[in-house]
Design an enzyme around this catalytic site. Structure first.
Site, PDB file in Angstrom:
ATOM      1  N   GLU A 118      -6.453  61.284  38.725  1.00 60.73           N
ATOM      2  CA  GLU A 118      -6.565  59.754  38.607  1.00 60.73           C
ATOM      3  C   GLU A 118      -6.990  59.507  37.537  1.00 60.73           C
ATOM      4  OE1 GLU A 118      -6.639  56.659  42.099  1.00 60.73           O
ATOM      5  OE2 GLU A 118      -7.704  58.396  42.369  1.00 60.73           O
ATOM      6  N   ASP A 129      -3.396  53.238  50.222  1.00 62.77           N
ATOM      7  CA  ASP A 129      -3.665  51.746  51.017  1.00 62.77           C
ATOM      8  C   ASP A 129      -3.132  50.578  51.098  1.00 62.77           C
ATOM      9  OD1 ASP A 129      -6.351  53.958  51.329  1.00 62.77           O
ATOM     10  OD2 ASP A 129      -6.416  53.325  48.793  1.00 62.77           O
TER      11      ASP A 129
END
Length: 321
Positions: A202, A281
């Site tokens: 990432e 999230d």
């Protein structure tokens, strides 16, 4: 148009429990405990908690957690947000969810005991699973940016309740805290019988994904966006059945990819990699899992068949007994 196949279970394999706190709950707990909230109404609070435009990187995105965990003043608050996570999954039509959290990260703002946080989360989740019928498994996180010494303490807190977890994950500042620092931690987790998933590729390159697989024992990779820089790595993942927990909206919001069409999820599915669609999230990204299927995935160029394949892949790589 609804892209979710009703004949398959709907699963979310990559959701942070502490990034899925309701705005209403933050406001309620903040007012109840007289915390210095940046605003005292929902709309005023929203820009401090939710991402409204792409952030310059992963750590800027993580800064949005400040009030998600800032209201965890006691174990009752922890139990409440854990319970509400499962209620929210039920409302989204999710059949099975894996919720992950870092007990050290959640305990820090108000000096709670990390083992107490673990127990409160597990109690809240198990109680909600009974009440809603949603199947839930827990994944523990070691937050890498606290360093390897704190990670041992975090791992100890999780292992005090080892039977309530299925897996261990490594998350946080990947660019500055490489997986090499946590090899022994993950060996201990595997020895305890846990499965392994790791945030990698990432904020660092394909070497981070290789390391997670070879040295940490990762069976799944969270994000993995930069794995696409190494075709040999993609071939290896396809051959070995190493799954990817893709998070389309959050990857755009963290500027890991510039936009949905640039996301490699479509190319992974074309290669036969066991890639899946997840929410990451939802409380910060202001999305839910149906949004990722119905809006984000088509925007990333996935065909209805590829979206169905990603949904089917989730059942194949889920950490279920």
């Amino acid at each position: 148009m609804n892209m979710i196949d009703p004949t398959l279970p709907l699963m979310d394999l990559h959701r942070h429990l502490d990034g899925s706190v309701r705005l209403e709950t933050i406001l309620d707990l903040g007012l109840k405990h007289n915390l210095p909230l940046p605003a005292r109404d929902l709309e005023g609070l929203r820009p401090y908690v939710q991402v409204t435009e792409p952030q310059p990187g992963v750590m800027a995105f993580i800064a949005k957690f400040e009030w998600m965990i800032g209201v965890l003043v006691d174990y009752d608050a922890v139990r409440r947000i854990a319970y509400e996570n499962v209620e929210d999954a039920k409302r989204e039509g999710i059949d099975y969810i894996e919720l992950r959290f870092s007990p050290w990260f959640m305990s820090e703002p108000h000096g709670l005991d990390p083992a107490g946080v673990v127990e409160a989360v597990a109690d809240g989740v198990e109680s909600a699973a009974r009440d809603t019928g949603v199947r839930v498994n827990l994944i523990g996180i070691l937050s890498r940016h606290y360093g390897p010494d704190i990670a041992w303490k975090e791992l100890d807190a999780l292992l005090q309740h080892r039977d309530r977890f299925v897996a261990l994950d490594l998350a946080g500042d990947e660019a500055n805290w490489p997986g090499e620092l946590f090899v022994e931690h993950f060996k201990r987790a595997r020895d305890a019988g846990w499965r392994i998933t790791v945030h990698a590729g990432e904020a660092a390159g394909p070497e981070s994904v290789w390391q997670a697989i070879r040295e940490l024992g990762a069976e799944r990779i969270g994000h993995a966006v930069r794995a696409s820089e190494d075709p040999a790595l993609l071939d290896y993942m396809a051959e070995r059945g190493i799954g990817i927990e893709a998070n389309l909206t959050s990857n755009v919001q963290t500027s890991t990819v510039p936009d949905y069409p640039s996301h490699p999820l479509k190319s992974w599915l074309e290669r036969g990699i066991l890639a899946t669609i997840n929410s990451d999230d939802p409380g910060i990204s202001a999305i839910d899992l149906p949004y990722e299927y119905n809006v984000a995935a088509p925007a990333a160029g996935l065909t209805p068949e590829q979206i169905r394949q990603a949904q089917a892949n989730a059942a194949q790589i889920a950490f279920m007994t």
